[in-house]
Design a protein around this motif. Sequence first.
Motif, PDB file in Angstrom:
ATOM      1  N   GLU A   1      13.689  90.404  62.488  1.00 32.55           N
ATOM      2  CA  GLU A   1      12.601  91.044  63.220  1.00 32.55           C
ATOM      3  C   GLU A   1      11.351  91.199  62.357  1.00 32.55           C
ATOM      4  OE1 GLU A   1      14.367  94.675  64.611  1.00 32.55           O
ATOM      5  OE2 GLU A   1      15.526  93.649  66.170  1.00 32.55           O
ATOM      6  N   LYS A   2      11.528  91.609  61.103  1.00 27.44           N
ATOM      7  CA  LYS A   2      10.366  91.787  60.225  1.00 27.44           C
ATOM      8  C   LYS A   2       9.715  90.454  59.893  1.00 27.44           C
ATOM      9  CE  LYS A   2      11.163  96.153  57.937  1.00 27.44           C
ATOM     10  NZ  LYS A   2      11.255  96.853  56.669  1.00 27.44           N
ATOM     11  N   VAL A   3      10.516  89.443  59.611  1.00 30.00           N
ATOM     12  CA  VAL A   3       9.984  88.131  59.225  1.00 30.00           C
ATOM     13  C   VAL A   3       9.328  87.431  60.401  1.00 30.00           C
ATOM     14  CG1 VAL A   3      10.662  85.833  58.408  1.00 30.00           C
ATOM     15  CG2 VAL A   3      11.561  87.869  57.286  1.00 30.00           C
ATOM     16  N   SER A   4       9.826  87.674  61.613  1.00 28.31           N
ATOM     17  CA  SER A   4       9.279  86.978  62.783  1.00 28.31           C
ATOM     18  C   SER A   4       7.815  87.323  63.023  1.00 28.31           C
ATOM     19  CB  SER A   4      10.102  87.298  64.026  1.00 28.31           C
ATOM     20  OG  SER A   4       9.930  88.656  64.401  1.00 28.31           O
ATOM     21  N   THR A   5       7.347  88.436  62.495  1.00 35.29           N
ATOM     22  CA  THR A   5       5.956  88.835  62.704  1.00 35.29           C
ATOM     23  C   THR A   5       5.007  88.227  61.675  1.00 35.29           C
ATOM     24  OG1 THR A   5       6.208  90.814  61.344  1.00 35.29           O
ATOM     25  CG2 THR A   5       6.690  91.036  63.697  1.00 35.29           C
ATOM     26  N   THR A   6       5.507  87.449  60.732  1.00 31.48           N
ATOM     27  CA  THR A   6       4.657  86.942  59.651  1.00 31.48           C
ATOM     28  C   THR A   6       4.062  85.562  59.918  1.00 31.48           C
ATOM     29  OG1 THR A   6       6.520  85.954  58.477  1.00 31.48           O
ATOM     30  CG2 THR A   6       5.949  88.228  57.914  1.00 31.48           C
TER      31      THR A   6
ATOM     32  N   MET B   1       1.645  81.488  50.230  1.00 32.25           N
ATOM     33  CA  MET B   1       2.459  82.673  50.088  1.00 32.25           C
ATOM     34  C   MET B   1       2.747  82.899  48.602  1.00 32.25           C
ATOM     35  SD  MET B   1       2.733  83.537  53.224  1.00 32.25           S
ATOM     36  CE  MET B   1       3.924  84.807  53.410  1.00 32.25           C
ATOM     37  N   ALA B   2       2.811  84.135  48.232  1.00 31.64           N
ATOM     38  CA  ALA B   2       3.063  84.498  46.848  1.00 31.64           C
ATOM     39  C   ALA B   2       4.552  84.433  46.535  1.00 31.64           C
ATOM     40  CB  ALA B   2       2.544  85.903  46.583  1.00 31.64           C
ATOM     41  N   THR B   3       4.857  84.225  45.285  1.00 27.10           N
ATOM     42  CA  THR B   3       6.238  84.253  44.818  1.00 27.10           C
ATOM     43  C   THR B   3       6.463  85.588  44.128  1.00 27.10           C
ATOM     44  OG1 THR B   3       6.244  81.871  44.492  1.00 27.10           O
ATOM     45  CG2 THR B   3       7.919  83.133  43.315  1.00 27.10           C
ATOM     46  N   VAL B   4       7.533  86.264  44.504  1.00 26.33           N
ATOM     47  CA  VAL B   4       7.867  87.542  43.892  1.00 26.33           C
ATOM     48  C   VAL B   4       9.013  87.304  42.913  1.00 26.33           C
ATOM     49  CG1 VAL B   4       8.660  89.899  44.305  1.00 26.33           C
ATOM     50  CG2 VAL B   4       7.168  88.778  45.970  1.00 26.33           C
ATOM     51  N   THR B   5       8.800  87.683  41.665  1.00 27.11           N
ATOM     52  CA  THR B   5       9.814  87.479  40.636  1.00 27.11           C
ATOM     53  C   THR B   5      10.696  88.718  40.494  1.00 27.11           C
ATOM     54  OG1 THR B   5       8.431  88.348  38.866  1.00 27.11           O
ATOM     55  CG2 THR B   5       8.229  85.976  39.359  1.00 27.11           C
ATOM     56  N   LYS B   6      11.803  88.536  39.798  1.00 29.76           N
ATOM     57  CA  LYS B   6      12.699  89.658  39.539  1.00 29.76           C
ATOM     58  C   LYS B   6      11.954  90.743  38.766  1.00 29.76           C
ATOM     59  CE  LYS B   6      16.493  88.569  37.408  1.00 29.76           C
ATOM     60  NZ  LYS B   6      17.757  88.428  36.654  1.00 29.76           N
TER      61      LYS B   6
ATOM     62  N   ALA C   1       1.656  84.497  61.854  1.00 29.37           N
ATOM     63  CA  ALA C   1       0.192  84.490  61.831  1.00 29.37           C
ATOM     64  C   ALA C   1      -0.329  84.604  60.401  1.00 29.37           C
ATOM     65  CB  ALA C   1      -0.357  85.636  62.681  1.00 29.37           C
ATOM     66  N   LEU C   2       0.317  85.412  59.588  1.00 31.12           N
ATOM     67  CA  LEU C   2      -0.079  85.581  58.186  1.00 31.12           C
ATOM     68  C   LEU C   2       0.096  84.278  57.416  1.00 31.12           C
ATOM     69  CD1 LEU C   2      -0.938  87.487  55.900  1.00 31.12           C
ATOM     70  CD2 LEU C   2       1.461  88.056  55.591  1.00 31.12           C
ATOM     71  N   ILE C   3       1.199  83.579  57.658  1.00 32.14           N
ATOM     72  CA  ILE C   3       1.455  82.298  56.991  1.00 32.14           C
ATOM     73  C   ILE C   3       0.382  81.279  57.374  1.00 32.14           C
ATOM     74  CG2 ILE C   3       3.039  80.329  56.874  1.00 32.14           C
ATOM     75  CD1 ILE C   3       5.330  82.384  57.238  1.00 32.14           C
ATOM     76  N   ARG C   4       0.087  81.187  58.643  1.00 31.39           N
ATOM     77  CA  ARG C   4      -0.929  80.237  59.112  1.00 31.39           C
ATOM     78  C   ARG C   4      -2.305  80.573  58.539  1.00 31.39           C
ATOM     79  NH1 ARG C   4       1.072  79.596  65.381  1.00 31.39           N
ATOM     80  NH2 ARG C   4       2.772  78.158  64.918  1.00 31.39           N
ATOM     81  N   GLU C   5      -2.614  81.850  58.460  1.00 31.23           N
ATOM     82  CA  GLU C   5      -3.897  82.280  57.924  1.00 31.23           C
ATOM     83  C   GLU C   5      -4.027  81.873  56.463  1.00 31.23           C
ATOM     84  OE1 GLU C   5      -5.657  86.555  56.714  1.00 31.23           O
ATOM     85  OE2 GLU C   5      -5.089  86.362  58.822  1.00 31.23           O
ATOM     86  N   ARG C   6      -2.978  82.046  55.673  1.00 28.51           N
ATOM     87  CA  ARG C   6      -3.000  81.673  54.259  1.00 28.51           C
ATOM     88  C   ARG C   6      -3.084  80.177  54.065  1.00 28.51           C
ATOM     89  NH1 ARG C   6       1.310  85.843  51.449  1.00 28.51           N
ATOM     90  NH2 ARG C   6       0.072  87.707  51.753  1.00 28.51           N
ATOM     91  N   GLU C   7      -2.439  79.414  54.956  1.00 29.48           N
ATOM     92  CA  GLU C   7      -2.475  77.953  54.847  1.00 29.48           C
ATOM     93  C   GLU C   7      -3.864  77.403  55.129  1.00 29.48           C
ATOM     94  OE1 GLU C   7       0.618  76.578  57.430  1.00 29.48           O
ATOM     95  OE2 GLU C   7       2.195  76.950  55.950  1.00 29.48           O
TER      96      GLU C   7
END
Length: 106
Positions: free
Chosen positions: A91-96, A1-6, A98-104
């Motif tokens: 709700e928005k985070v709960s859908t991620t 996962m990417a880190t988003v900076t200020k 699959a994306l996390i697993r794919e990146r790992e």
Amino acid sequence: MATVTKRELVVKISNETGLTQQQVFDVIQKSLDSITDSLSNGDTVVMRNFGAFQVKETKAKIGRNPKDPSKDVPIPARAVVKFKPGKEMKEKVSTTLALIREREEK
């Protein structure tokens, strides 16, 4: 996962709103300073649909030094910031997942 900076947030919001990056930076920084000040006063900061920040006390406990497990290390009680996400964020985070697993896997 990417880190988003200020800085990245400032650029993105500036591009989306047409405000200058300095204006956006000032608003973000003032917001963060205000949240920090409120928490340091023991207040709870609630942002609807985003979440709530609150200060909780951790109890004093006895820890162990990994290099010398026979010695007890007292850990004093302290104040820590806890975050409880709001409904919309959950709700928005709960859908991620699959994306996390794919990146790992990559």
